[in-house]
Scaffold this active site. Structure first.
Site, PDB file in Angstrom:
ATOM      1  N   THR A  89     -13.071  27.884  -5.099  1.00 42.37           N
ATOM      2  CA  THR A  89     -14.307  27.273  -5.612  1.00 42.37           C
ATOM      3  C   THR A  89     -14.011  25.860  -6.099  1.00 42.37           C
ATOM      4  OG1 THR A  89     -14.822  29.518  -6.361  1.00 42.37           O
ATOM      5  CG2 THR A  89     -16.342  27.775  -7.025  1.00 42.37           C
TER       6      THR A  89
ATOM      7  N   GLY B 138     -12.836  27.754 -11.812  1.00 38.40           N
ATOM      8  CA  GLY B 138     -13.428  28.995 -11.320  1.00 38.40           C
ATOM      9  C   GLY B 138     -13.009  30.182 -12.172  1.00 38.40           C
TER      10      GLY B 138
ATOM     11  N   GLY C  32      -6.108  34.702 -10.557  1.00 44.29           N
ATOM     12  CA  GLY C  32      -5.970  35.224  -9.192  1.00 44.29           C
ATOM     13  C   GLY C  32      -5.145  34.287  -8.325  1.00 44.29           C
TER      14      GLY C  32
ATOM     15  N   GLU D  39      -3.973  26.437 -16.486  1.00 43.81           N
ATOM     16  CA  GLU D  39      -5.438  26.450 -16.649  1.00 43.81           C
ATOM     17  C   GLU D  39      -5.798  26.657 -18.116  1.00 43.81           C
ATOM     18  OE1 GLU D  39      -6.650  28.221 -12.252  1.00 43.81           O
ATOM     19  OE2 GLU D  39      -6.391  29.602 -13.909  1.00 43.81           O
TER      20      GLU D  39
HETATM   21  C1  5RP Z   1      -6.638  30.530 -10.255  1.00 43.05           C
HETATM   22  C2  5RP Z   1      -7.891  31.022 -10.854  1.00 43.05           C
HETATM   23  C3  5RP Z   1      -9.149  30.869 -10.054  1.00 43.05           C
HETATM   24  O1  5RP Z   1     -10.072  30.168 -10.800  1.00 43.05           O
HETATM   25  C4  5RP Z   1      -9.687  32.229  -9.728  1.00 43.05           C
HETATM   26  O2  5RP Z   1      -8.671  32.971  -9.080  1.00 43.05           O
HETATM   27  C5  5RP Z   1     -10.931  32.141  -8.842  1.00 43.05           C
HETATM   28  O3  5RP Z   1     -10.554  31.670  -7.593  1.00 43.05           O
HETATM   29  P1  5RP Z   1     -11.588  31.451  -6.421  1.00 43.05           P
HETATM   30  O4  5RP Z   1     -12.410  30.269  -6.795  1.00 43.05           O
HETATM   31  O5  5RP Z   1     -10.695  31.182  -5.235  1.00 43.05           O
HETATM   32  O6  5RP Z   1     -12.391  32.695  -6.250  1.00 43.05           O
HETATM   33  O7  5RP Z   1      -7.952  31.516 -11.952  1.00 43.05           O
HETATM   34  O8  5RP Z   1      -5.533  30.846 -11.055  1.00 43.05           O
END
Ligand code: 5RP
Length: 220
Positions: free
Chosen positions: A31, A82, A96, A103
């Site tokens: 995202t 995201g 994820g 972050e």
């Molecule tokens: C990365 C994160 C991302 O914000 C989370 O995994 C969401 O990812 P995506 O936008 O690909 O669904 O925390 O560490």
């Protein structure tokens, strides 16, 4: 409409929150990648960006958006990132993409956190998405045992070394009804660097991409 299209909608909507001549914090993930692509259109209005991962840094640099060191710029007005799950209090599961520690640092250093996601990320209770924790390698087994004691099922993320040289354990089987309590509890386990729960510092605004447009939710 595909989830990618919904992510893109949320990402584009986040541009509205950016004021002129600011340094912006930018998260990580698919995202956020749409957000970075959109950001390149207004990069002349920015003083620069603080990045939350090597992957994000690469993408920003590919767009010739200046990447700055957090230590050199101090508190940031805005962080855009995201999430893997968000509840109605705008508490999040993140990590994820394995970038949770940086972050969390950039979110903590920012006055406002705008979270961008497609509608599938909104849940009643956090925990269906396995909760990532970043762990110092020598503490892997110790942390695993502590998580088992608390009812979680930790699984080592395969082939994953974080930007900080650590491991990720993904914790399955949690129903996180009190996210802030869980975050504090897990933060206290020796060897855990960061927990992918963003409950003590939730998002301030959630932009959810849906087929009907972008739904806006505010914390509190
Ligand atoms: C990365 C994160 C991302 O914000 C989370 O995994 C969401 O990812 P995506 O936008 O690909 O669904 O925390 O560490």
């Amino acid at each position: 409409m595909s989830s990618d299209d919904m992510k893109k909608r949320a990402a584009e909507a986040a541009l509205e929150y950016i004021e002129d001549n600011v340094v912006l914090g930018v998260g990580t993930g698919t995202t956020v990648n749409y957000f970075i692509d959109a950001l390149s259109r207004i990069k002349h209005r920015l003083d620069g960006v603080v990045s939350s991962s090597e992957a994000t840094t690469q993408r920003l640099k590919a767009h010739r958006i200046p990447v700055l060191d957090l230590n050199a710029v101090g508190p940031l007005p805005l962080y855009v990132d995201g999430a893997d799950e968000a509840n109605r209090q705008l508490q999040l599961i993140k990590g994820g993409g394995g970038a949770l520690t940086r972050e969390k640092i950039v979110a903590a250093a920012s006055d406002r956190f705008v979270c961008i996601a497609d509608r599938s990320k909104l849940v009643d209770i956090l925990g269906k998405f396995p909760l990532p924790v970043e762990v110092i390698p020598m503490a892997r087994s110790h942390v695993g045992r502590e998580l088992l004691k608390r009812g979680g099922q930790p699984v080592l993320r395969e082939n994953c070394i974080t930007d900080n040289g650590n491991l990720i354990l993904d914790i399955y089987n949690l129903q996180i009804r009190e996210p802030a309590k869980w975050e504090m509890e897990l933060n206290n386990i020796a060897g855990i660097v960061a927990v992918g729960l963003f409950a003590l510092r939730p998002a301030d605004v959630l932009l959810l991409g849906t087929p009907d447009g972008v739904r806006v939710a505010h914390a509190g």
